[in-house]
Design an enzyme around this catalytic site. Structure first.
Site, mmCIF file in Angstrom:
data_model
loop_
_atom_site.group_PDB
_atom_site.id
_atom_site.type_symbol
_atom_site.label_atom_id
_atom_site.label_comp_id
_atom_site.label_asym_id
_atom_site.label_seq_id
_atom_site.Cartn_x
_atom_site.Cartn_y
_atom_site.Cartn_z
ATOM 1 C CE1 TYR A 199 -3.611 2.344 1.214
ATOM 2 C CE2 TYR A 199 -1.877 3.412 2.547
ATOM 3 C CZ TYR A 199 -3.238 3.897 2.049
ATOM 4 O OH TYR A 199 -3.837 4.158 1.832
ATOM 5 C CD GLU A 287 -6.237 5.041 -0.197
ATOM 6 O OE1 GLU A 287 -6.062 4.440 0.896
ATOM 7 O OE2 GLU A 287 -7.327 5.507 -0.488
#
Length: 478
Positions: A199, A287
């Site tokens: 991530y 993101e």
């Protein structure tokens, strides 16, 4: 490494996600979109155009186009112009034969000439993804009966068959209204194997007065769950916005994400490209989840979410023009015409405020006093009387609204302008529902005089608690 509290705070600020407001206000449903958010394919195009590695893909709006796209991905030879030394893994820009993305020479393609053709390796598997602004697409259900808004297949013919059951039908997920959202476009993309998922995000963090890199070696899942269960796996790097990202910071983040050997340098390079993109497009958040590696040894951005600073619209016109408003509620599009921001809820007390934080606080306190907010409408800072009038027009057009609570804190906003707009709206629209007004801040005494001498049935409140109690009581009397 971020402390547990810091990790949770950073991730809480990653996005104003629907469930955050829902958890605070306990309202049943609200429009899942307020600021500009791009579709997945639009975000990926922005990334590809700025040299970030993404999958090859097409965007289609008919089943025939989906079938042709799948065939092209399965056997692809395209004209290109080489814009970098072909010995380096740098971008190649395609001609019109392959809209709308930039192909990347990252081990997936063989180049015959500096200006010639790119012979891409056949896509072994194809992924078909419905393009809507809601999460949970994979577990969604179409009004056609088809289950799943994301499908994998190795047969291009199946892509066309699936597309017929997706385009033009409503897809319902955990984040859409009950009736779902109509799917007008599909993304047909090369499905790459992912050997490891991480991530990575970049966001503006108020406590750091600038950008912060946030990463975790555990990707491909809800990052907030990782922050809650394993905060030691959340890493951050604060960036000095004047100096920019340093090579050492990108390398350290890549190492913390678990990239080793040559992959570490690749990941660091992608991180730097994402940071430069973040600044270039005035993003508040980029993101990437998952930010992964393939068995062939490539670091690829497999999925992305980008949020933008609305205040930068004047210099990001091309990006903001991508927002077609097709998934917005009609009232939200109408509000945008007057620079108002509207979010619909399921209650019966309309909230008329300035600022998102004040809006959420107003929704909270209405709920705590036994009421249910019908919406909130944010005036913003540079409000004029005409906007106040249009705001009341929007609120009173909602048949659910049985009372209106005005809660304004006048910092930039002049309370007297609000008061004049309120009295004008009440007279011209012949307001028929109870109106409770709480004003505080700039020119508040003049505003109170305007309201008090208007002769209109306006209930004044001394503070937010008082305003909420009076608004709830006015509905209970009906």
């Amino acid at each position: 490494m971020a402390s547990p509290a810091a990790a949770r705070a950073l991730l809480r600020d990653l996005a104003l996600r629907p469930r955050l407001l829902a958890a605070r206000s306990q309202a049943a449903h609200f429009t899942p979109r307020r600021w500009l958010n791009l579709q997945e394919y639009q975000s990926k195009k922005l990334m590809a155009d700025n040299g970030v590695k993404v999958q090859r893909f097409f965007v289609v709006d008919t089943a025939n186009e989906a079938l042709e796209a799948a065939k092209k991905l399965s056997k692809l030879t395209l004209p290109v112009e080489c814009v970098a030394p072909i010995s380096e893994p740098l971008p190649f820009s395609t001609g019109s034969a392959f809209p709308p993305v930039t192909l990347l020479c990252c081990g997936l393609y063989s180049v015959t000439d500096p200006v010639g053709t790119v012979n891409c390796k056949d896509a072994k598997e194809i992924v078909l993804k419905a393009q809507i602004l809601a999460g949970g697409r994979g577990k969604g259900v179409f009004s056609s009966g088809l289950k799943g808004g994301v499908h994998l297949t190795k047969d291009p013919k199946v892509v066309g068959q699936l597309a017929k059951q997706m385009i033009g039908y409503n897809l319902t997920t955990k984040q859409t209204p009950k009736e779902g959202v109509k799917v007008n476009k599909l993304m047909v993309a090369e499905a790459l194997n992912i050997s490891r998922e991480t991530y990575f995000a970049i966001l503006m963090d108020r406590s750091c007065n600038g950008p912060v890199l946030v990463g975790s070696p555990q990707g491909g899942m809800d990052i907030e769950e990782v922050a809650a269960s394993s905060p030691e796996l959340i890493f951050k790097e604060q960036i000095d916005i004047m100096e920019g990202i340093k090579d050492s910071q990108a390398q350290r983040m890549a190492e913390n994400l678990g990239f080793l050997g040559p992959l570490k340098n690749q990941a660091a390079d992608e991180i730097k490209k994402l940071y430069h993109l973040f600044l270039k497009i005035d993003a508040t958040q980029v993101e990437v989840n998952p930010f992964g590696e393939t068995p062939e040894g490539q670091v690829v951005c497999f999925d992305a979410k980008i949020n933008f600073d609305d205040n930068a619209e004047f210099r990001q016109k091309d990006i903001f023009a991508m927002d077609d408003g097709s998934e917005n509620e009609p009232i939200e599009n109408e509000a945008a015409k007057y620079d108002l921001k509207y979010i619909g809820l399921d209650g019966n007390i309309a909230c008329f405020v300035n600022g998102a934080g004040l809006a959420m606080a107003t929704c909270d306190i209405i709920f705590l006093n036994g009421g249910k907010p019908a919406n909130f409408l944010d005036l913003g800072g540079g409000v004029q009387e005409a906007q106040v009038y249009q705001a009341f027009k929007l609120l009173t057009a909602d048949p659910k609204v049985e009372a209106i609570l005005v809660n304004i804190f006048g910092g930039i906003v002049n309370c007297a302008i609000i008061a004049n707009g309120i009295t004008k709206a009440c007279r011209e629209l012949e307001l028929k529902v109870p109106l409770v007004v709480r004003l505080e801040g700039t020119n508040v005494h003049e505003a109170q005089r305007i309201l008090g001498s208007s002769g209109l049935p306006i209930t004044s409140a001394v503070d937010l608690e008082d305003a909420a109690k009076k608004a709830v009581a006015s509905v209970a009397k009906k």
